[in-house]
Design a protein around this motif. Structure first.
Motif, PDB file in Angstrom:
ATOM      1  N   GLU A  90      42.198  89.561   7.198  1.00 14.55           N
ATOM      2  CA  GLU A  90      42.342  88.310   8.285  1.00 14.55           C
ATOM      3  C   GLU A  90      41.308  88.632   9.118  1.00 14.55           C
ATOM      4  O   GLU A  90      40.647  89.587   9.304  1.00 14.55           O
ATOM      5  N   THR A  91      41.224  87.514  10.076  1.00 13.85           N
ATOM      6  CA  THR A  91      40.288  87.717  11.253  1.00 13.85           C
ATOM      7  C   THR A  91      40.651  89.145  12.019  1.00 13.85           C
ATOM      8  O   THR A  91      41.960  89.265  12.336  1.00 13.85           O
ATOM      9  N   GLY A  92      39.479  89.756  12.247  1.00 11.94           N
ATOM     10  CA  GLY A  92      39.911  91.265  13.054  1.00 11.94           C
ATOM     11  C   GLY A  92      40.016  92.509  12.299  1.00 11.94           C
ATOM     12  O   GLY A  92      40.017  93.554  12.731  1.00 11.94           O
ATOM     13  N   THR A  93      40.304  92.157  10.836  1.00  8.38           N
ATOM     14  CA  THR A  93      40.185  93.298  10.039  1.00  8.38           C
ATOM     15  C   THR A  93      39.052  94.235   9.938  1.00  8.38           C
ATOM     16  O   THR A  93      37.870  93.537   9.974  1.00  8.38           O
ATOM     17  N   ARG A  94      39.072  95.427  10.175  1.00  9.47           N
ATOM     18  CA  ARG A  94      37.953  96.457  10.157  1.00  9.47           C
ATOM     19  C   ARG A  94      37.583  96.599   8.509  1.00  9.47           C
ATOM     20  O   ARG A  94      38.459  96.769   7.660  1.00  9.47           O
ATOM     21  N   VAL A  95      36.474  96.433   8.302  1.00 10.59           N
ATOM     22  CA  VAL A  95      35.863  96.474   7.002  1.00 10.59           C
ATOM     23  C   VAL A  95      34.409  97.328   6.753  1.00 10.59           C
ATOM     24  O   VAL A  95      33.878  97.251   7.704  1.00 10.59           O
ATOM     25  N   ARG A 152      38.832  97.384   3.219  1.00  6.55           N
ATOM     26  CA  ARG A 152      39.532  97.485   4.525  1.00  6.55           C
ATOM     27  C   ARG A 152      39.284  98.992   5.078  1.00  6.55           C
ATOM     28  O   ARG A 152      39.365 100.077   4.144  1.00  6.55           O
ATOM     29  N   VAL A 153      39.044  99.287   6.363  1.00  7.62           N
ATOM     30  CA  VAL A 153      38.945 100.510   6.904  1.00  7.62           C
ATOM     31  C   VAL A 153      40.240 101.226   7.101  1.00  7.62           C
ATOM     32  O   VAL A 153      41.042 100.316   7.889  1.00  7.62           O
ATOM     33  N   PRO A 154      40.744 102.474   6.730  1.00  7.59           N
ATOM     34  CA  PRO A 154      42.063 102.870   6.970  1.00  7.59           C
ATOM     35  C   PRO A 154      42.240 102.814   8.584  1.00  7.59           C
ATOM     36  O   PRO A 154      41.258 103.435   9.092  1.00  7.59           O
ATOM     37  N   ASP A 155      43.293 102.700   9.211  1.00  7.97           N
ATOM     38  CA  ASP A 155      43.525 102.750  10.661  1.00  7.97           C
ATOM     39  C   ASP A 155      43.149 104.333  11.196  1.00  7.97           C
ATOM     40  O   ASP A 155      42.865 104.191  12.403  1.00  7.97           O
ATOM     41  N   SER A 156      43.475 105.333  10.212  1.00 13.52           N
ATOM     42  CA  SER A 156      43.040 106.584  10.833  1.00 13.52           C
ATOM     43  C   SER A 156      41.654 106.935  10.678  1.00 13.52           C
ATOM     44  O   SER A 156      41.220 107.996  11.300  1.00 13.52           O
ATOM     45  N   VAL A 157      40.974 105.852  10.259  1.00  6.65           N
ATOM     46  CA  VAL A 157      39.340 106.466  10.317  1.00  6.65           C
ATOM     47  C   VAL A 157      38.711 105.459  11.293  1.00  6.65           C
ATOM     48  O   VAL A 157      38.254 104.486  11.184  1.00  6.65           O
ATOM     49  N   PRO A 158      38.052 106.299  12.307  1.00  9.78           N
ATOM     50  CA  PRO A 158      37.508 105.310  13.555  1.00  9.78           C
ATOM     51  C   PRO A 158      36.010 104.968  13.140  1.00  9.78           C
ATOM     52  O   PRO A 158      35.532 105.378  11.937  1.00  9.78           O
ATOM     53  N   ASP A 159      35.693 104.006  13.702  1.00 14.95           N
ATOM     54  CA  ASP A 159      34.291 103.537  13.305  1.00 14.95           C
ATOM     55  C   ASP A 159      33.264 104.489  13.318  1.00 14.95           C
ATOM     56  O   ASP A 159      32.293 104.546  12.648  1.00 14.95           O
ATOM     57  N   GLU A 160      33.490 105.606  14.313  1.00 16.54           N
ATOM     58  CA  GLU A 160      32.126 106.683  14.018  1.00 16.54           C
ATOM     59  C   GLU A 160      32.133 107.314  12.762  1.00 16.54           C
ATOM     60  O   GLU A 160      31.115 107.944  12.414  1.00 16.54           O
ATOM     61  N   PRO A 335      34.065 118.752  11.207  1.00 14.63           N
ATOM     62  CA  PRO A 335      33.749 117.878  12.357  1.00 14.63           C
ATOM     63  C   PRO A 335      32.922 116.625  12.156  1.00 14.63           C
ATOM     64  O   PRO A 335      31.939 116.685  12.523  1.00 14.63           O
ATOM     65  N   LEU A 336      33.493 115.667  11.461  1.00 15.50           N
ATOM     66  CA  LEU A 336      32.740 114.447  10.903  1.00 15.50           C
ATOM     67  C   LEU A 336      32.218 113.452  12.247  1.00 15.50           C
ATOM     68  O   LEU A 336      31.138 113.176  11.981  1.00 15.50           O
ATOM     69  N   ALA A 337      33.050 113.562  13.181  1.00 20.68           N
ATOM     70  CA  ALA A 337      32.572 112.797  14.492  1.00 20.68           C
ATOM     71  C   ALA A 337      31.444 113.183  14.939  1.00 20.68           C
ATOM     72  O   ALA A 337      30.824 112.474  15.640  1.00 20.68           O
TER      73      ALA A 337
END
Length: 372
Positions: A90-95, A152-160, A335-337
């Motif tokens: 849906e609109t706003g879903t991170r992918v 979809r990107v899991p909620d636990s995985v941030p954009d970085e 340390p992936l971030a």
């Protein structure tokens, strides 16, 4: 109607130019992505220099570079309701999504070789002067064509973390899968940039007993150790090929590595890597994407030791789903971030490329203004 900025790439070696473009509609099956973050990958740098000839791949200038990206859905075309794993969109879903697009119908696609699609297209090759304009990751939007693979990107995985999944991480995962790396084997990673660091982490997760990373930048070698490398070789200290090969044999019970992965992009590294490879070893070639560059090679040494070379370009799209699972599982273990620690706005893209070129940043990222 969607209006946003693009960083136009007109001429190799010249600065990017920020302009505005407007997309009037999103067609059936298409998905418009509001880009939130795009990394500067090695191939972006090569294209910027003109050494990676995008025109030779069917590309055009001016275009928009950038492909290693993550974003939110801005608009769904008719018929699009779920991602490629069947999860609701849906609109706003991170992918995230592969940055190349197969037809799914030609001979290669039907035989499970979608990276060899006869009608393959990809980000960075479209014409920025014609609709849809948003043809690369260095812009506020990117238009996915109809029938594109996305997850979809899991909620636990941030954009970085997610931004590196659709190129660097998936590429090395695919390479190590094709090499059939298994428990108890030894691996050498030539180059400890982003691809090399991911390769270290993936190799350890696949059960490698010994992982050795080679680079000449102290920060990268320190990161390689943090990502799981058992040994590192500093090119500025161990300057001779024979000495580096000797170190590898010492750490692999005198046999050499079962798998060597080249992600440094220097042709001469191939000959060196083959010298580090054990009998029946597998050499995974990923980094040398520039055409016309060569190195001296003695095929008899390759033949008599029953070695195998595996060329890896792109990856099968389903690998990206596994890459997201890897990030979910490993995000608190390594340390992936730190891979995405250096960030720049789209207005600063020329500064970002200068920083990436100087290797001051392991992985520079362009972060879009969410307020636009």
């Amino acid at each position: 109607m969607f209006t946003g900025r693009i960083a136009r790439f007109d001429t190799p070696g010249q600065p990017f130019t920020l302009t505005e473009a407007t997309l009037t509609e999103v067609g059936p099956g298409e998905v418009l992505i509001r880009v939130t973050r795009t990394n500067i990958c090695g191939s972006d740098l090569h294209a910027w220099h003109g050494t990676f000839n995008t025109k030779g791949l069917g590309g055009q200038l001016p275009t928009v570079l950038g492909h290693e990206m993550v974003g939110e859905i801005a608009a769904l075309g008719d018929g699009v309701t779920a991602d490629s794993d069947g999860r609701r969109l849906e609109t706003g879903t991170r992918v995230v999504f592969p940055y190349f697009f197969s037809c799914h119908r030609c001979y290669s696609c039907l035989h499970g070789r979608r990276t060899a699609c006869e009608k393959l297209s990809m980000a960075m090759l479209g014409n920025a002067e014609q609709p849809p304009y948003f043809v690369g990751g260095y812009g506020d939007y990117f238009l996915l064509p109809a029938d594109a693979v996305l997850y979809r990107v899991p909620d636990s995985v941030p954009d970085e973390l997610a931004s590196g999944a659709n190129c660097a991480l998936s590429q090395v995962m695919y390479g190590l899968e094709r090499a059939n790396l298994t428990f108890g084997e030894s691996v050498v990673i030539q180059g400890a940039g982003a691809l090399g660091l991911y390769a270290v982490a993936v190799a350890k997760a696949r059960g490698a007993r010994v992982v050795i990373a080679i680079d000449g930048v102290a920060e990268r070698l320190e990161l390689a150790t943090a990502f799981g490398a058992d040994h590192v070789i500093d090119l500025t200290e161990v300057t001779e090929v024979r000495d580096r090969a000797k170190h590898v044999r010492t750490w692999t019970s005198g046999r050499g590595a079962d798998v060597v992965v080249e992600v440094v992009g220097i042709p001469a590294a191939i000959d060196e890597g083959l010298k580090m490879l054990a009998m029946y070893g597998r050499y995974v070639e990923i980094g040398n994407i520039n055409r016309g560059r060569t190195f001296d090679f003695d095929p008899s040494s390759f033949l008599f030791s029953n070695k195998t070379m595996i060329g890896v370009s792109l990856y099968e799209p389903d690998v990206l789903s596994r890459a997201l699972t890897f990030l979910e599982q490993q995000r608190d273990k390594i340390p992936l971030a730190r891979l995405g620690a250096a960030t720049y706005s789209l207005d600063q893209i020329n500064d970002a490329f200068a920083a990436a070129e100087s290797k001051r940043d392991v992985r520079a990222s362009i972060v879009m203004d969410r307020g636009r």
